[in-house]
Each structure stands twice: as C-alpha cells, then as structure tokens.
Write an enzyme that holds these catalytic residues in place. Structure first.
Site, PDB file in Angstrom:
ATOM      1  N   LYS A  54       0.802  -1.224   0.000  1.00 54.51           N
ATOM      2  CA  LYS A  54       0.000   0.000   0.000  1.00 54.51           C
ATOM      3  C   LYS A  54       0.838   1.277   0.000  1.00 54.51           C
ATOM      4  O   LYS A  54       0.342   2.364  -0.303  1.00 54.51           O
ATOM      5  CB  LYS A  54      -0.925   0.018   1.211  1.00 54.51           C
ATOM      6  CG  LYS A  54      -1.989  -1.067   1.198  1.00 54.51           C
ATOM      7  CD  LYS A  54      -3.110  -0.742   0.236  1.00 54.51           C
ATOM      8  CE  LYS A  54      -4.300  -1.670   0.430  1.00 54.51           C
ATOM      9  NZ  LYS A  54      -5.447  -1.289  -0.406  1.00 54.51           N
ATOM     10  N   SER A  79      -8.153  -0.614   7.296  1.00 51.57           N
ATOM     11  CA  SER A  79      -7.977  -1.436   8.485  1.00 51.57           C
ATOM     12  C   SER A  79      -6.527  -1.428   8.941  1.00 51.57           C
ATOM     13  O   SER A  79      -6.194  -1.961   9.986  1.00 51.57           O
ATOM     14  CB  SER A  79      -8.420  -2.882   8.226  1.00 51.57           C
ATOM     15  OG  SER A  79      -7.522  -3.526   7.331  1.00 51.57           O
TER      16      SER A  79
END
Length: 324
Positions: A54, A79
């Site tokens: 990410k 999350s």
C-alpha cells in the site's frame, strides 16, 4: 467522492508511478519458490517499509497533490495497511493525515499509524459507514480523501509492483510473467497489475464469504458481500464491494477470481515462514494459499504476490503452532 473521479487510471500512469516510486524505494525481492513441483516466483511486498504494498499507492497519490492541496491534509479509510501507506507518505511530504480505522483493526497496525504521526478516527465495522465518516471529515476540513482502492492514482501506484515483477523476471529468465496471482480486497492492486502487465493472466484471490470481486467477475455485474459476511482473519480484505473503476479494468481483461478457506490461509502463513522465512498476515497470504491448494494453474512464469506482513505477534504464534 473528493478528488478520486477526475480521471481514469492508465498504463502510462502506472509507468510514471513506477518511476516515482523507484526514486525513493528499492525493488522488493522476487523470490524463487517451488509449489506442487513447479518452480515459480513470489513477490515479497511484505518487506516494504510499512509491511505492505500500500505504500506504492499512497506515495503516488500524495506526491501528486499540489502544494495548496497538501496544506489541507488528507483523509484515508483503512484497516491498517493503506493507513500506513498514506501515513508514511504524509510524514515524508509534511502533510497532516487522518485515518478512519475500524475499532477492531489489529493493534500493531493502529500503533504504527500513530507512530507515523497520523490521527485515527475509529468506527464500528458492521454498524457504521466508513465512507460517510471519511467524506464528512474531508468536507469539513477540505482534506483530500485518498480512497484505499477506488482512486486512479492509488491504482496506478499499486500497479508499479507489476512493472517491477516484469523487469525482475526478464532479468532472471528472459521472459515476462504469464500469470500474477494476487491477494484481492477492493481490487486496487489487481486493477493496477492488469494495467501494468497486459499480457499476463491476473488471478484475484479472496477469502471465502468476502469474494465480492470473484462473484462480480463471474456475474458481469458488481456484487457486494451481503448483509452477514462470515468472520475472517483477513482484515485487510474485508471490502464490501469493489468500485466501477476497478471492476471495468478487470472485466475487460476477463479475469476469473478464486476463493480460499481460513485453514488454507493459515497453511500459507506457515509455508511462507518455513520456506521463505517471511511473516505474512492472513490477508497477505491468500494468493499463496490458492497456489498451495491447487486452485490456480502454475508454471515457471507465474508470480504470486505476498502483499502484507502486519500481523499481531500472538496471533501469528498461534497460527504457527496450530495443527489444522
């Protein structure tokens, strides 16, 4: 949505993102591994500075913001892995970041987001709408909403992993990848890889019961996970539905997804630890799980993405010592 529907992701955008990311981060290793008698490759994105791929989308998105927009900050929803990617990029660029995170997110992920200087706003995963919370924060402060997967810059940034894989494989065996087996939540990484590697088969892998992308591709229309999805250890892949931007890219490539069980995920975590000396979180192990379970065709040009390694130590220890 704020700042995410201005354009569509492109292959040129992926290549530009790859050049930007290569200037600040080394390539993650492409490791040889044998599975069911086939020698293939594993891309260790779990070794990124934030422990997950990410960081790619976070950097491409935030580094493209204008100076004026940067002063208003950014808002993300995650999350934990996208949260860390955004927080890492924000700290490096001097941008204030606020992340909307589920209250049950792994503690290790929350701690690391805070360590990087981002603020956290928590929500209840099954009773509150995280998108509405993030949108409200964005509208109130003027901050840019950096979506975890439905953002063209994020998709392009994630796709840079495919550019690396292609270069690494060509250097080692003189050929391009035939197939990329990918952990899939909302489809940001899978869509980015589809743009990066147009000649490779893209195989999204999801945990059972959270297979909205798999079912969407099968039916030809976007599907959601439904009202009562089952519990899963794959917190990083608990996406209720993909976005049209992602779906259209994958549908155009005729992608076919597969699902794996919780037990198969644990098997993959143990395999990665024993054979590759890598720590994988459940959501980062589903692609490997599909390969080990014989659910994906494999050849010597197949690459499996190991997408994240942010797992609580106690939970990981239990996986290693369990016998299922």
């Amino acid at each position: 949505m704020i700042h995410t529907t201005l354009r569509h992701p492109t292959a040129d955008g992926v290549r530009r993102a790859s050049r930007k990311i290569a200037r600040i981060l080394p390539y993650t290793p492409l490791l040889p591994v044998e599975i069911n008698g086939v020698s293939l490759w594993a891309k260790a994105e779990c070794l990124q500075p934030v422990g997950a791929f990410k960081i790619r989308g976070g950097w491409h998105r935030l580094s493209d913001l204008s100076d004026d927009v940067k002063t208003r900050g950014v808002v993300g929803v995650s999350s934990g892995n996208h949260a860390q990617g955004v927080a890492w990029a924000a700290r490096k660029l001097g941008i204030q970041a606020t992340i909307v995170m589920p209250s049950d997110a792994p503690r290790i992920k929350m701690d690391r987001v805070r360590e990087m200087g981002a603020d956290i706003v928590t929500y209840e995963r099954l009773s509150e709408n995280r998108e509405e919370i993030a949108q409200a924060l964005s509208e109130k402060t003027g901050a840019t909403y950096v979506h975890a997967f439905g953002d063209p810059w994020v998709i392009e940034g994630q796709g840079s992993a495919g550019i690396e894989i292609a270069q690494q494989m060509e250097e080692r065996i003189g050929q391009m990848p035939s197939r990329l087996v990918v952990c899939c939540g909302g489809g940001g990484l899978t869509a980015g890889l589809a743009l990066a590697c147009p000649d490779a088969e893209i195989v999204p892998v999801e945990p059972e019961g959270w297979d909205d992308v798999t079912r969407s591709l099968s039916s030809g229309e976007i599907q959601s996970v439904g009202d009562n999805p089952p519990p899963t250890a794959c917190d990083a892949l608990q996406t209720l539905a993909t976005y049209p931007m992602n779906f259209d890219i994958l549908k155009a490539r005729s992608c076919v997804g597969v699902t794996v069980t919780e037990a198969e995920v644990r098997d993959a975590q143990r395999f990665a630890f024993a054979r590759l000396r890598l720590v994988l979180e459940p959501g980062g192990a589903v692609a490997l799980a599909a390969a080990l379970a014989g659910k994906v065709t494999l050849d010597d040009r197949t690459a499996i993405l190991l997408t994240g390694g942010n797992v609580d130590a106690e939970k990981f220890a239990k996986v290693l010592t369990s016998q299922d």
